[in-house]
Design an enzyme around this catalytic site. Structure first.
Site, short mmCIF file in Angstrom:
data_model
loop_
_atom_site.label_atom_id
_atom_site.label_comp_id
_atom_site.label_asym_id
_atom_site.label_seq_id
_atom_site.Cartn_x
_atom_site.Cartn_y
_atom_site.Cartn_z
N LYS A 13 -7.93 -1.90 -9.80
CA LYS A 13 -7.18 -0.77 -10.36
C LYS A 13 -6.33 -1.23 -11.55
O LYS A 13 -6.36 -0.62 -12.62
CB LYS A 13 -6.24 -0.15 -9.29
CG LYS A 13 -6.97 0.39 -8.08
CD LYS A 13 -6.02 1.02 -7.08
CE LYS A 13 -5.03 0.08 -6.44
NZ LYS A 13 -5.63 -0.96 -5.58
N ARG A 88 -0.12 7.35 -2.73
CA ARG A 88 -0.76 6.54 -1.71
C ARG A 88 -0.63 7.20 -0.34
O ARG A 88 -0.92 6.56 0.67
CB ARG A 88 -0.04 5.21 -1.66
CG ARG A 88 -0.94 4.03 -1.88
CD ARG A 88 0.03 2.89 -2.05
NE ARG A 88 -0.53 1.62 -1.89
CZ ARG A 88 -0.72 0.78 -2.91
NH1 ARG A 88 -0.47 1.14 -4.14
NH2 ARG A 88 -1.16 -0.42 -2.67
N ARG A 127 -6.70 -14.35 -7.46
CA ARG A 127 -5.88 -13.65 -8.46
C ARG A 127 -4.62 -14.45 -8.81
O ARG A 127 -3.94 -14.99 -7.95
CB ARG A 127 -5.45 -12.28 -7.94
CG ARG A 127 -4.41 -11.62 -8.85
CD ARG A 127 -4.22 -10.18 -8.58
NE ARG A 127 -3.77 -9.91 -7.23
CZ ARG A 127 -3.68 -8.68 -6.71
NH1 ARG A 127 -4.03 -7.64 -7.45
NH2 ARG A 127 -3.28 -8.50 -5.48
N ARG A 160 0.49 -13.68 -5.70
CA ARG A 160 1.30 -12.74 -4.93
C ARG A 160 1.35 -13.15 -3.46
O ARG A 160 0.33 -13.51 -2.88
CB ARG A 160 0.71 -11.32 -5.07
CG ARG A 160 1.17 -10.65 -6.35
CD ARG A 160 0.42 -9.37 -6.64
NE ARG A 160 0.28 -8.44 -5.52
CZ ARG A 160 -0.29 -7.26 -5.63
NH1 ARG A 160 -0.76 -6.86 -6.81
NH2 ARG A 160 -0.41 -6.47 -4.59
N ARG A 171 -2.86 -4.76 4.55
CA ARG A 171 -2.92 -3.81 3.42
C ARG A 171 -4.18 -2.96 3.51
O ARG A 171 -4.17 -1.76 3.20
CB ARG A 171 -2.87 -4.57 2.09
CG ARG A 171 -1.47 -5.09 1.76
CD ARG A 171 -1.50 -6.19 0.74
NE ARG A 171 -2.05 -5.80 -0.54
CZ ARG A 171 -2.56 -6.67 -1.41
NH1 ARG A 171 -2.58 -7.96 -1.16
NH2 ARG A 171 -3.04 -6.23 -2.56
#
Ligand code: AP5
Ligand code: MG
Length: 220
Positions: A13, A88, A127, A160, A171
C-alpha cells in the site's frame, strides 16, 4: 479526488500509494506513518497509541478518526487525498463518508492490493524504512544505494518493531477480523478496484495506473 488504498499488511500500500499521490499531486495520508512519527517524537498522541501500534492492534477508532479528519481539513488536502491504511473498520469508513458528505465530497475509488500470505511475509521480513522521510526499501527487491542509509535524505534506516513474526501474525488476524469487511462495504458502493499485487513494484504500479486511467483519474 479521494482514493483509498486497502490490503493486508505488507501488500504494498505505502509503496504504491506514495507513487499515485506524486502523480496526482495529492497529499498522502498514511495513518501508520502518522502514528509512528508521533511515537518517535514522544508526543501526547504517540504516548496514547504506542502500545496498540507495537502490539499490532488497531488504535481505537475515536483517536484515529479525529486524527484523520483533522488532517483532511488542512488546506493542502482541499483538492483531495490519497489515504493509506485508513479506514480500517466500518466505523472509520462511515465517519469518513459522513465528514466528506457534509462538504458534498465523496471517496472516488478504493484500490485493494491483493497478495498471498507467503509473499507478504517475504515483503515484511525484508522491509527497511526511513524514519525521517518514510521512504520504503526492501533488502532484496528495492535495496538502498548505500546499505542502511536512505537514498533521499541520508537518514539511517530501521526495521519496524511490528514486523516481528508474532506481531505480523496478529496484524493479519486483526485485518481479517476488522478491516476485510470494508471490501464488501466499498464493493456495494461500486468503488472497489481489485489489483493483483504480485510481481515487481513497476508491474503492480502499471496495473494500478491502468485501473485508475479507466476511471479517468490518472493522466497517462
Ligand atoms: P500501517 O503502517 O498502515 O501497516 P499495515 O497496514 O500493516 O501495512 P504495512 O505498512 O505493513 O504494509 P504496506 O501495505 O504499506 O506495504 P509496503 O508498501 O510497506 O499500520 C501500522 C499500525 O498502525 C497498525 O497495526 C495499527 O496499530 C495502526 N494503525 C494504522 N492505521 C490505523 C487505522 N486506520 N486504525 C487503527 N489503527 C491503525 O511494502 C512492504 C515491503 O514490501 C517493503 O519493503 C516494500 O519495499 C516491499 N514491496 C512493496 N511492493 C513490492 C513488490 N511488488 N515486490 C516486492 N517487494 C515489494
Ligand atoms: Mg504501509
Amino acid at each position: 479526488m479521494y482514493i483509498i488504498f486497502l490490503g493486508v499488511p505488507g501488500a504494498g500500500k505505502g509503496t504504491q500509494a506514495t507513487e499515485v499521490a506524486e502523480k496526482l499531486k495529492l497529499v498522502y495520508i498514511a495513518t501508520g506513518d502518522l502514528f509512528r512519527q508521533a511515537i518517535g517524537g514522544e508526543t501526547e498522541l504517540g504516548m496514547r497509541v504506542k502500545s496498540y501500534v507495537e502490539a499490532g492492534k488497531l488504535v481505537p477508532d475515536e483517536i484515529t478518526i479525529k486524527m484523520v479528519l483533522d488532517r483532511l481539513s488542512a488546506p493542502d488536502a482541499g483538492r483531495g487525498a490519497i489515504l493509506d491504511g485508513f479506514p480500517r473498520s466500518i466505523k472509520q469508513a462511515e465517519a469518513l463518508d459522513e465528514a466528506l458528505g457534509k462538504e458534498s465530497k465523496a471517496i472516488d475509488k478504493v484500490i485493494l492490493i491483493k497478495v498471498s500470505e507467503e509473499e507478504l511475509l517475504k515483503r515484511l521480513g525484508g522491509r527497511w524504512t526511513c524514519p525521517s522521510c518514510q521512504t520504503l526499501y526492501h533488502e532484496v527487491s528495492s535495496p538502498p544505494k548505500v546499505w542502511g542509509k536512505c537514498d533521499r535524505c541520508g537518514a539511517r534506516l530501521y526495521q519496524r518493531r511490528d514486523d516481528a513474526p508474532q506481531i505480523v501474525k496478529r496484524r493479519l488476524r486483526v485485518y481479517f477480523a476488522q478491516t476485510a469487511a470494508l471490501i464488501d462495504y466499498y464493493e456495494k458502493q461500486g468503488k472497489l478496484i481489485e489489483v493483483d499485487g504480485k510481481g515487481e513494484v513497476a508491474e503492480v504500479s502499471e496495473r494500478i495506473t491502468q485501473a485508475l486511467t479507466q476511471g479517468e483519474f490518472v493522466a497517462r
